[in-house]
Design an enzyme around this catalytic site. Sequence first.
Site, PDB file in Angstrom:
ATOM      1  N   THR A 159       0.815  -1.209   0.000  1.00  0.00           N
ATOM      2  CA  THR A 159       0.000   0.000   0.000  1.00  0.00           C
ATOM      3  C   THR A 159       0.852   1.264   0.000  1.00  0.00           C
ATOM      4  O   THR A 159       2.003   1.240   0.444  1.00  0.00           O
ATOM      5  CB  THR A 159      -0.899  -0.012   1.260  1.00  0.00           C
ATOM      6  N   ASP A 160       0.259   2.358  -0.462  1.00  0.00           N
ATOM      7  CA  ASP A 160       0.965   3.646  -0.410  1.00  0.00           C
ATOM      8  C   ASP A 160       1.048   4.179   1.027  1.00  0.00           C
ATOM      9  O   ASP A 160       1.811   5.103   1.302  1.00  0.00           O
ATOM     10  CB  ASP A 160       0.285   4.681  -1.329  1.00  0.00           C
ATOM     11  N   GLU A 161       0.258   3.588   1.938  1.00  0.00           N
ATOM     12  CA  GLU A 161       0.235   4.115   3.313  1.00  0.00           C
ATOM     13  C   GLU A 161       1.567   3.930   4.027  1.00  0.00           C
ATOM     14  O   GLU A 161       1.810   4.565   5.055  1.00  0.00           O
ATOM     15  CB  GLU A 161      -0.885   3.440   4.126  1.00  0.00           C
ATOM     16  N   TYR A 211      -1.719  -0.545  11.045  1.00  0.00           N
ATOM     17  CA  TYR A 211      -1.887  -1.215   9.741  1.00  0.00           C
ATOM     18  C   TYR A 211      -0.699  -0.921   8.835  1.00  0.00           C
ATOM     19  O   TYR A 211      -0.044  -1.837   8.318  1.00  0.00           O
ATOM     20  CB  TYR A 211      -3.192  -0.757   9.063  1.00  0.00           C
ATOM     21  N   LYS A 245       2.325  -3.361   7.314  1.00  0.00           N
ATOM     22  CA  LYS A 245       2.582  -3.529   5.876  1.00  0.00           C
ATOM     23  C   LYS A 245       4.020  -3.115   5.553  1.00  0.00           C
ATOM     24  O   LYS A 245       4.698  -3.753   4.740  1.00  0.00           O
ATOM     25  CB  LYS A 245       1.592  -2.692   5.044  1.00  0.00           C
TER      26      LYS A 245
HETATM   27  P1  NAD Z   1      -9.600  -7.384   2.350  1.00  0.00           P
HETATM   28  O1  NAD Z   1      -9.601  -7.093   3.814  1.00  0.00           O
HETATM   29  O2  NAD Z   1     -10.834  -7.127   1.560  1.00  0.00           O
HETATM   30  O3  NAD Z   1      -9.218  -8.924   2.106  1.00  0.00           O
HETATM   31  C1  NAD Z   1      -8.208  -9.569   2.803  1.00  0.00           C
HETATM   32  C2  NAD Z   1      -8.387 -11.069   2.618  1.00  0.00           C
HETATM   33  O4  NAD Z   1      -7.310 -11.736   3.304  1.00  0.00           O
HETATM   34  C3  NAD Z   1      -9.683 -11.614   3.210  1.00  0.00           C
HETATM   35  O5  NAD Z   1     -10.295 -12.499   2.300  1.00  0.00           O
HETATM   36  C4  NAD Z   1      -9.234 -12.379   4.463  1.00  0.00           C
HETATM   37  O6  NAD Z   1     -10.076 -13.467   4.784  1.00  0.00           O
HETATM   38  C5  NAD Z   1      -7.838 -12.831   4.050  1.00  0.00           C
HETATM   39  N1  NAD Z   1      -6.948 -13.074   5.184  1.00  0.00           N
HETATM   40  C6  NAD Z   1      -6.675 -12.239   6.224  1.00  0.00           C
HETATM   41  N2  NAD Z   1      -5.803 -12.830   7.065  1.00  0.00           N
HETATM   42  C7  NAD Z   1      -5.505 -14.044   6.537  1.00  0.00           C
HETATM   43  C8  NAD Z   1      -4.658 -15.116   6.942  1.00  0.00           C
HETATM   44  N3  NAD Z   1      -3.939 -15.045   8.067  1.00  0.00           N
HETATM   45  N4  NAD Z   1      -4.567 -16.210   6.147  1.00  0.00           N
HETATM   46  C9  NAD Z   1      -5.291 -16.295   4.999  1.00  0.00           C
HETATM   47  N5  NAD Z   1      -6.118 -15.321   4.591  1.00  0.00           N
HETATM   48  C10 NAD Z   1      -6.234 -14.204   5.339  1.00  0.00           C
HETATM   49  O7  NAD Z   1      -8.352  -6.588   1.764  1.00  0.00           O
HETATM   50  P2  NAD Z   1      -8.164  -5.892   0.354  1.00  0.00           P
HETATM   51  O8  NAD Z   1      -8.688  -4.510   0.415  1.00  0.00           O
HETATM   52  O9  NAD Z   1      -8.610  -6.813  -0.695  1.00  0.00           O
HETATM   53  O10 NAD Z   1      -6.565  -5.781   0.319  1.00  0.00           O
HETATM   54  C11 NAD Z   1      -5.781  -6.839  -0.203  1.00  0.00           C
HETATM   55  C12 NAD Z   1      -4.326  -6.450  -0.113  1.00  0.00           C
HETATM   56  O11 NAD Z   1      -4.088  -5.261  -0.844  1.00  0.00           O
HETATM   57  C13 NAD Z   1      -3.854  -6.177   1.311  1.00  0.00           C
HETATM   58  O12 NAD Z   1      -2.554  -6.689   1.452  1.00  0.00           O
HETATM   59  C14 NAD Z   1      -3.843  -4.662   1.416  1.00  0.00           C
HETATM   60  O13 NAD Z   1      -2.868  -4.232   2.322  1.00  0.00           O
HETATM   61  C15 NAD Z   1      -3.477  -4.282  -0.003  1.00  0.00           C
HETATM   62  N6  NAD Z   1      -3.975  -2.975  -0.466  1.00  0.00           N
HETATM   63  C16 NAD Z   1      -5.301  -2.651  -0.350  1.00  0.00           C
HETATM   64  C17 NAD Z   1      -5.746  -1.418  -0.848  1.00  0.00           C
HETATM   65  C18 NAD Z   1      -7.194  -1.016  -0.762  1.00  0.00           C
HETATM   66  O14 NAD Z   1      -7.534   0.122  -1.091  1.00  0.00           O
HETATM   67  N7  NAD Z   1      -8.107  -1.887  -0.375  1.00  0.00           N
HETATM   68  C19 NAD Z   1      -4.844  -0.535  -1.436  1.00  0.00           C
HETATM   69  C20 NAD Z   1      -3.496  -0.910  -1.522  1.00  0.00           C
HETATM   70  C21 NAD Z   1      -3.084  -2.143  -1.044  1.00  0.00           C
HETATM   71  O1  TDX Z   2     -16.666   6.170   7.736  1.00  0.00           O
HETATM   72  C1  TDX Z   2     -15.634   6.659   7.244  1.00  0.00           C
HETATM   73  N1  TDX Z   2     -15.511   8.027   7.183  1.00  0.00           N
HETATM   74  C2  TDX Z   2     -14.408   8.648   6.672  1.00  0.00           C
HETATM   75  O2  TDX Z   2     -14.332   9.876   6.630  1.00  0.00           O
HETATM   76  C3  TDX Z   2     -14.561   5.853   6.720  1.00  0.00           C
HETATM   77  C4  TDX Z   2     -14.643   4.345   6.765  1.00  0.00           C
HETATM   78  C5  TDX Z   2     -13.462   6.484   6.197  1.00  0.00           C
HETATM   79  N2  TDX Z   2     -13.371   7.850   6.191  1.00  0.00           N
HETATM   80  C6  TDX Z   2     -12.159   8.471   5.622  1.00  0.00           C
HETATM   81  C7  TDX Z   2     -10.847   7.989   6.194  1.00  0.00           C
HETATM   82  C8  TDX Z   2      -9.905   8.116   5.003  1.00  0.00           C
HETATM   83  O3  TDX Z   2      -9.403   9.444   4.934  1.00  0.00           O
HETATM   84  O4  TDX Z   2     -12.127   8.111   4.240  1.00  0.00           O
HETATM   85  C9  TDX Z   2     -10.793   7.866   3.797  1.00  0.00           C
HETATM   86  C10 TDX Z   2     -10.694   6.449   3.277  1.00  0.00           C
HETATM   87  O5  TDX Z   2     -10.859   5.580   4.380  1.00  0.00           O
HETATM   88  P1  TDX Z   2     -10.785   3.981   4.236  1.00  0.00           P
HETATM   89  O6  TDX Z   2     -11.783   3.560   3.213  1.00  0.00           O
HETATM   90  O7  TDX Z   2     -10.860   3.396   5.597  1.00  0.00           O
HETATM   91  O8  TDX Z   2      -9.352   3.794   3.563  1.00  0.00           O
HETATM   92  P2  TDX Z   2      -7.874   4.219   4.035  1.00  0.00           P
HETATM   93  O9  TDX Z   2      -7.792   4.398   5.491  1.00  0.00           O
HETATM   94  O10 TDX Z   2      -7.456   5.373   3.169  1.00  0.00           O
HETATM   95  O11 TDX Z   2      -7.067   2.895   3.627  1.00  0.00           O
HETATM   96  C11 TDX Z   2      -7.368   2.211   2.379  1.00  0.00           C
HETATM   97  O12 TDX Z   2      -6.438   2.512   1.373  1.00  0.00           O
HETATM   98  C12 TDX Z   2      -5.148   1.967   1.496  1.00  0.00           C
HETATM   99  C13 TDX Z   2      -7.452   0.702   2.571  1.00  0.00           C
HETATM  100  O13 TDX Z   2      -8.381   0.394   3.605  1.00  0.00           O
HETATM  101  C14 TDX Z   2      -6.107   0.109   2.880  1.00  0.00           C
HETATM  102  O14 TDX Z   2      -6.188  -1.301   2.970  1.00  0.00           O
HETATM  103  C15 TDX Z   2      -5.183   0.480   1.758  1.00  0.00           C
HETATM  104  O15 TDX Z   2      -3.887   0.026   2.046  1.00  0.00           O
END
Ligand code: NAD
Ligand code: TDX
Length: 366
Positions: free
Chosen positions: A133-135, A159, A163
């Site tokens: 992630t970019d975080e 988190y 990562k």
């Molecule tokens: P998500 O929470 O929707 O899915 C995570 C999945 O991993 C789930 O299906 C969960 O059951 C599984 N999991 C968790 N712990 C596990 C374990 N110990 N063993 C096996 N399975 C396990 O997450 P996502 O949003 O799909 O993110 C996927 C990946 O991409 C993550 O590594 C996250 O850090 C990264 N990422 C997400 C975003 C975003 O915006 N969602 C952005 C950048 C990077």
């Molecule tokens: O109820 C809300 N109200 C609100 O203002 C929620 C859930 C979020 N927010 C804000 C927080 C953040 O500034 O919105 C923005 C986005 O929040 P999230 O959807 O929780 O995402 P973020 O915290 O930015 O992280 C996401 O992007 C990077 C993913 O959850 C991560 O897994 C990924 O790595």
Amino acid sequence: MASLLVTGGAGFIGSNFVHYWLRSHPGDSVTVLDSLTYAGNLASLEPARAEQRFRFIHGDILDRECVDRILSDHSIDTIVHLAAESHVDRSIHGPGAFIQANLVGTYTLLEAARTCWLKDGSPGNGRFHHVSTDEVYGSLGPEDPAFDEDTSYAPNSPYSASKAGSDHLVRAYHHTYGLEVTTSNCSNNYGPYQFPEKLIPLMLVNALHGRALPIYGDGMNVRDWLFVEDHCRGIEAVLLHGRSGRTYCIGGNTERTNMEIVRQLCLHLDERLGSEPSLQERFPDCPASSGSTCGELVSFVKDRPGHDRRYAIDATRIEGELGFRPVESFESGLALTIDWYLRNESWWRGIMDGSYRQWIDTNYGS
Ligand code: NAD
Ligand code: TDX
């Protein structure tokens, strides 16, 4: 023909990746390993389950024996590692699960890959792709240049710290043992199958029910949004053409404040529900169903502790080296997303009313 192991394949990005890969690579097989935490959803994999080239294994990346068995039984040559705890708010309330899944889980997978692929100490045929992630880069000021692959790490939440640690482990396994690895650091994703605890699906589902839209702080935090299928294309570009040992930043070039996102979502819903009587019938509590606007549901709430102000990605490397560019604009991606949630009410209803969880507990244990 490649044999992929996709960890976390029942999650949001993982399930989108599985569908994308099976569609785009008809000769490849895909094995999903997922422990089905609250965020994992077998229903998200339903369209793939009919394919012979697809298999689902209910298991934990922390279970070394299970991972070893999968790598050898299915001759895995590519790991796409997405399994993680992924929600920042949950990491603030309970960091332990994040350290286990994200840090120890990644370590366990790396050890299994090293043992299987580098048996005699010489480079093998396997590739470990780590989805990050970019975080990990921390928070930007309004005038700061966007993150790129050379930006120093400065994670601010449990988190992002977990990562960041996993990224360092992946790097170390390449430098120390010669494991073939790539890492991608992506910005905020949105699209089908996203658990409704993240900003866009949460606001969407709340608005349909006429519930408050909780904006943290002043709503001026900025994220760089990318449609999930574009992220899948970016991972594909790295897997097919990325250089081993290298990191690639993936972004949407779409910086928006949270208020802009919510406003745009509300306008879109006002238009759809205002003009479609069948949607008005299905969602009578949505203000747009009775001629009002979803914007009236916006409610400013207490800020997230340590809330990062701004993320942005400079995607020059992946564009220049691998020719990757997102296909969807934010406007087209948001329209696709809203449309998907309106057409797939049973998917998110099952999560919201707990019936899906009950089914998992009965069939797979809690
Ligand atoms: P998500 O929470 O929707 O899915 C995570 C999945 O991993 C789930 O299906 C969960 O059951 C599984 N999991 C968790 N712990 C596990 C374990 N110990 N063993 C096996 N399975 C396990 O997450 P996502 O949003 O799909 O993110 C996927 C990946 O991409 C993550 O590594 C996250 O850090 C990264 N990422 C997400 C975003 C975003 O915006 N969602 C952005 C950048 C990077
Ligand atoms: O109820 C809300 N109200 C609100 O203002 C929620 C859930 C979020 N927010 C804000 C927080 C953040 O500034 O919105 C923005 C986005 O929040 P999230 O959807 O929780 O995402 P973020 O915290 O930015 O992280 C996401 O992007 C990077 C993913 O959850 C991560 O897994 C990924 O790595």
